[in-house]
Motif scaffolding. Structure first.
Motif, PDB file in Angstrom:
ATOM      1  N   THR A 163     -37.257 -18.615  -6.128  1.00 26.48           N
ATOM      2  CA  THR A 163     -36.897 -19.114  -4.801  1.00 26.48           C
ATOM      3  C   THR A 163     -36.106 -20.416  -4.940  1.00 26.48           C
ATOM      4  O   THR A 163     -36.673 -21.469  -5.236  1.00 26.48           O
ATOM      5  CB  THR A 163     -38.161 -19.358  -3.955  1.00 26.48           C
ATOM      6  OG1 THR A 163     -38.936 -18.163  -3.920  1.00 26.48           O
ATOM      7  CG2 THR A 163     -37.787 -19.723  -2.523  1.00 26.48           C
ATOM      8  N   ARG A 164     -34.817 -20.331  -4.717  1.00 26.81           N
ATOM      9  CA  ARG A 164     -33.953 -21.506  -4.878  1.00 26.81           C
ATOM     10  C   ARG A 164     -34.151 -22.505  -3.745  1.00 26.81           C
ATOM     11  O   ARG A 164     -34.138 -23.713  -3.960  1.00 26.81           O
ATOM     12  CB  ARG A 164     -32.496 -21.056  -4.944  1.00 26.81           C
ATOM     13  CG  ARG A 164     -31.535 -22.182  -5.254  1.00 26.81           C
ATOM     14  CD  ARG A 164     -30.136 -21.673  -5.528  1.00 26.81           C
ATOM     15  NE  ARG A 164     -29.218 -22.751  -5.819  1.00 26.81           N
ATOM     16  CZ  ARG A 164     -27.937 -22.567  -6.127  1.00 26.81           C
ATOM     17  NH1 ARG A 164     -27.447 -21.336  -6.183  1.00 26.81           N
ATOM     18  NH2 ARG A 164     -27.159 -23.600  -6.384  1.00 26.81           N
ATOM     19  N   GLU A 165     -34.308 -21.982  -2.520  1.00 29.52           N
ATOM     20  CA  GLU A 165     -34.529 -22.853  -1.364  1.00 29.52           C
ATOM     21  C   GLU A 165     -36.013 -22.846  -1.029  1.00 29.52           C
ATOM     22  O   GLU A 165     -36.577 -21.789  -0.721  1.00 29.52           O
ATOM     23  CB  GLU A 165     -33.718 -22.355  -0.155  1.00 29.52           C
ATOM     24  CG  GLU A 165     -32.215 -22.268  -0.395  1.00 29.52           C
ATOM     25  CD  GLU A 165     -31.564 -23.634  -0.499  1.00 29.52           C
ATOM     26  OE1 GLU A 165     -32.211 -24.622  -0.091  1.00 29.52           O
ATOM     27  OE2 GLU A 165     -30.418 -23.703  -0.995  1.00 29.52           O
ATOM     28  N   ILE A 166     -36.657 -23.995  -1.076  1.00 28.46           N
ATOM     29  CA  ILE A 166     -38.111 -24.040  -0.955  1.00 28.46           C
ATOM     30  C   ILE A 166     -38.597 -23.620   0.429  1.00 28.46           C
ATOM     31  O   ILE A 166     -39.754 -23.247   0.594  1.00 28.46           O
ATOM     32  CB  ILE A 166     -38.659 -25.446  -1.292  1.00 28.46           C
ATOM     33  CG1 ILE A 166     -38.080 -26.489  -0.343  1.00 28.46           C
ATOM     34  CG2 ILE A 166     -38.374 -25.809  -2.725  1.00 28.46           C
ATOM     35  CD1 ILE A 166     -38.708 -27.869  -0.503  1.00 28.46           C
ATOM     36  N   PHE A 167     -37.731 -23.666   1.443  1.00 28.96           N
ATOM     37  CA  PHE A 167     -38.157 -23.275   2.785  1.00 28.96           C
ATOM     38  C   PHE A 167     -38.015 -21.774   3.015  1.00 28.96           C
ATOM     39  O   PHE A 167     -38.444 -21.250   4.039  1.00 28.96           O
ATOM     40  CB  PHE A 167     -37.343 -24.029   3.847  1.00 28.96           C
ATOM     41  CG  PHE A 167     -35.857 -23.834   3.724  1.00 28.96           C
ATOM     42  CD1 PHE A 167     -35.080 -24.762   3.048  1.00 28.96           C
ATOM     43  CD2 PHE A 167     -35.242 -22.716   4.277  1.00 28.96           C
ATOM     44  CE1 PHE A 167     -33.708 -24.577   2.933  1.00 28.96           C
ATOM     45  CE2 PHE A 167     -33.867 -22.535   4.172  1.00 28.96           C
ATOM     46  CZ  PHE A 167     -33.101 -23.467   3.495  1.00 28.96           C
TER      47      PHE A 167
END
Length: 244
Positions: A163-167
């Motif tokens: 998951t590159r974007e934590i959101f």
């Protein structure tokens, strides 16, 4: 369509040698697993495939079907040897150290092939959603990602997807090691040499993907009790006694 179950069973195990012959209730682990699979009523025949005379005798003396095999790197290779001369269409691999596997997930796997009229699917297996960070990051939990039709894209001991974007909301799935094969695909698997990805990950079903075969993944909420270490056996005994 003739459907059989085969339980690969070796006596030696690196983390818990002889675990399949440990007592669970009033029977051994392997006898409990065998009888529970028979009692599902899903299979025309049930076999234990083993290279251990101790396990062979344990099943045979109880009136069960046992097949002696040579030594193998993977359970699938062992099963392939065992079923080579057994007439059947679908082979379901049930782990010998999973004594409490339920009827529903096994039935789901079998249904995949009954509905696959064009015979596009070589293998079906199970996955369960992971929610705890520790479980997601544990390399002993094999993770799987699939395409939009539910076919496996890859299996890994690493965290996949990354998951590159934590959101970003991401679902993670653990591969549950119960397989259903077309017999011809299983025999083909056993004849193929390991390739680099399988060797690196030590995950046998990657061999299918590396050779272009289709694996359908079925989501389940079944949480079994795999007996890998002595503490797992105690947990299984508690479940059997109704204490958990």
């Amino acid at each position: 369509m003739k459907i059989i179950a085969v339980i690969p069973a070796r006596y030696e195990a690196s983390r818990f040698p002889g675990k399949l012959m440990q007592i669970l209730g009033d029977k051994t682990v392997i006898a409990t697993t065998y009888e529970n699979v028979v009692e599902t009523g899903l299979f025309d025949e049930v076999f234990v495939a083993t290279d251990s005379e101790i396990i062979f005798e344990e099943i045979s003396r109880r009136g069960g079907n046992a097949v002696m095999t040579g030594q193998h790197e993977t359970g699938s290779d062992r099963i392939a040897e065992a079923v080579r001369n057994i007439e059947c269409d679908i082979v379901v691999n049930v782990q010998g150290d999973e004594p409490f596997l339920k009827t529903e997930p096994l039935s789901q796997l079998i249904s995949v092939f009954k509905n696959d009229f064009e015979e596009k699917i070589s293998l079906a297996s199970l996955k369960i959603k992971l929610t705890e960070k520790e479980e997601i990051e544990n390399p002993n939990n094999v993770k799987v990602i699939t395409d939009n039709q539910g076919f496996a894209l890859y299996f890994s001991r690493s965290v996949i997807p990354f998951t590159r974007e934590i959101f970003e909301k991401t679902d993670y799935f653990k591969h549950v090691g119960v397989y259903a094969f077309r017999k011809k695909a299983l025999l083909k698997f056993a004849a193929l040499p390991m390739k680099p990805l399988e060797m690196a990950e030590k995950i046998e079903c990657i061999r299918y993907l590396e050779y272009g075969m289709k694996i359908m993944m079925i989501e389940t909420d079944f949480v079994g009790v795999g007996i890998d270490v002595p503490q797992d056996l105690e947990k299984a005994r508690e479940i059997l006694n109704g204490n958990s």
